[in-house]
Design an enzyme around this catalytic site. Structure first.
Site, PDB file in Angstrom:
ATOM      1  N   MET A  32     -51.910  76.999   7.857  1.00 38.81           N
ATOM      2  CA  MET A  32     -51.726  77.482   9.538  1.00 38.81           C
ATOM      3  C   MET A  32     -53.173  76.635  10.373  1.00 38.81           C
ATOM      4  SD  MET A  32     -51.425  81.528   8.242  1.00 38.81           S
ATOM      5  CE  MET A  32     -52.559  81.389   6.455  1.00 38.81           C
TER       6      MET A  32
ATOM      7  N   HIS B 100     -49.608  80.679  -3.748  1.00 34.77           N
ATOM      8  CA  HIS B 100     -49.625  80.412  -2.412  1.00 34.77           C
ATOM      9  C   HIS B 100     -51.272  80.407  -1.860  1.00 34.77           C
ATOM     10  CE1 HIS B 100     -47.691  80.964   1.155  1.00 34.77           C
ATOM     11  NE2 HIS B 100     -48.932  81.634   1.951  1.00 34.77           N
TER      12      HIS B 100
ATOM     13  N   ASP C 141     -44.476  86.819   3.495  1.00 33.72           N
ATOM     14  CA  ASP C 141     -45.235  87.017   3.579  1.00 33.72           C
ATOM     15  C   ASP C 141     -46.023  88.076   4.625  1.00 33.72           C
ATOM     16  OD1 ASP C 141     -48.446  86.914   2.382  1.00 33.72           O
ATOM     17  OD2 ASP C 141     -48.857  85.111   3.389  1.00 33.72           O
TER      18      ASP C 141
ATOM     19  N   HIS D  59     -49.709  76.948   2.376  1.00 34.75           N
ATOM     20  CA  HIS D  59     -48.954  77.248   3.630  1.00 34.75           C
ATOM     21  C   HIS D  59     -49.912  76.745   4.400  1.00 34.75           C
ATOM     22  CE1 HIS D  59     -48.395  81.215   6.403  1.00 34.75           C
ATOM     23  NE2 HIS D  59     -47.997  80.208   6.689  1.00 34.75           N
TER      24      HIS D  59
ATOM     25  N   ASP E 239     -53.490  79.660   1.108  1.00 36.56           N
ATOM     26  CA  ASP E 239     -53.496  79.618   2.879  1.00 36.56           C
ATOM     27  C   ASP E 239     -54.219  79.523   3.482  1.00 36.56           C
ATOM     28  OD1 ASP E 239     -51.412  81.661   3.358  1.00 36.56           O
ATOM     29  OD2 ASP E 239     -52.218  83.315   2.884  1.00 36.56           O
TER      30      ASP E 239
END
Length: 222
Positions: free
Chosen positions: A68, A33, A175, A66, A35
């Protein structure tokens, strides 16, 4: 039921990153994963397409990216080209969520949507058929090491109920603040893809931690 463990790169030891990735692969981890933070949508800055591109040759793990960031549609193709296998965006950061999800789908990557703690699942009412994964944040995004918001377990249950009612196939991912004490609760609520950062990636203890989490997951699947 199949439960997936997804280590968060944000918590990795950047000074020994290649070794960390090798350890994860040796422990059977299939996806990492990642970010991506822009300092605007969340109060932190982390990673970008260049770093993902540099990491790509180091591992065969899938890259679960991911985003953001504000207006993520500007960078969908860029991250796909950099090596992302899955791309997740926030409806709070998209002007036109449906269009952005279509853009991800057009790249052939796994389509994900993430909801912040205060965002109700109802915003996805007309999106479920487009998504492969829904990520529920169980902390306010931006920093690792935060305490899990226990009230989010109810939200996981609500999403799981919506999935069952509509016979949808999307995966429920969580998460934020997940550890050995609360992982069973989020799984019981309906989560099947568990992102863990600082409670898993610890210098010299990562392999041991993964084994502990895998044992917990295995006990639930018996």
């Amino acid at each position: 039921m199949s439960i997936v463990l997804s280590p968060s790169l944000l918590a990795a030891d950047m000074g020994h990153l290649a070794q960390e990735l090798q350890t994860l692969e040796e422990c059977g981890i299939k996806a990492l994963h990642i970010d991506v933070m822009d300092g605007n949508f969340v109060p932190n800055i982390a990673f970008g397409p260049d770093q993902i591109k540099m990491l790509r040759p180091l591992t065969t793990m899938k890259f679960d990216v991911h985003l953001m960031i504000v207006k993520p549609e500007r960078y969908i193709q860029t991250f796909a080209d950099a090596g992302a296998d899955a791309i997740t965006v926030h409806p709070e950061a998209c002007t036109h969520l449906h269009r952005t999800l279509q853009m991800i789908k057009a790249t052939g990557r796994t389509v994900g949507v993430s909801l912040n703690p205060a965002t109700p699942i109802e915003v996805l009412e007309y999106m479920y058929e487009l998504v492969d994964r829904v990520l529920l944040m169980t902390v306010n995004p931006g920093y690792g090491g935060q305490k899990n918001i226990v009230a989010m377990n109810k939200k996981i249950e609500q999403l799981a109920a919506a999935k069952e009612a509509g016979n949808y196939s999307f995966e429920i991912q969580v998460d934020g603040g997940i550890n050995k004490e609360n992982i069973k609760a989020v799984i019981a609520a309906g989560a099947r893809n568990i992102v863990i950062g600082s409670a898993l990636l610890q210098r010299g203890k990562t392999k041991e931690n993964i084994a502990d989490y895998q044992n917990i997951i295995r006990s639930l699947q018996l």
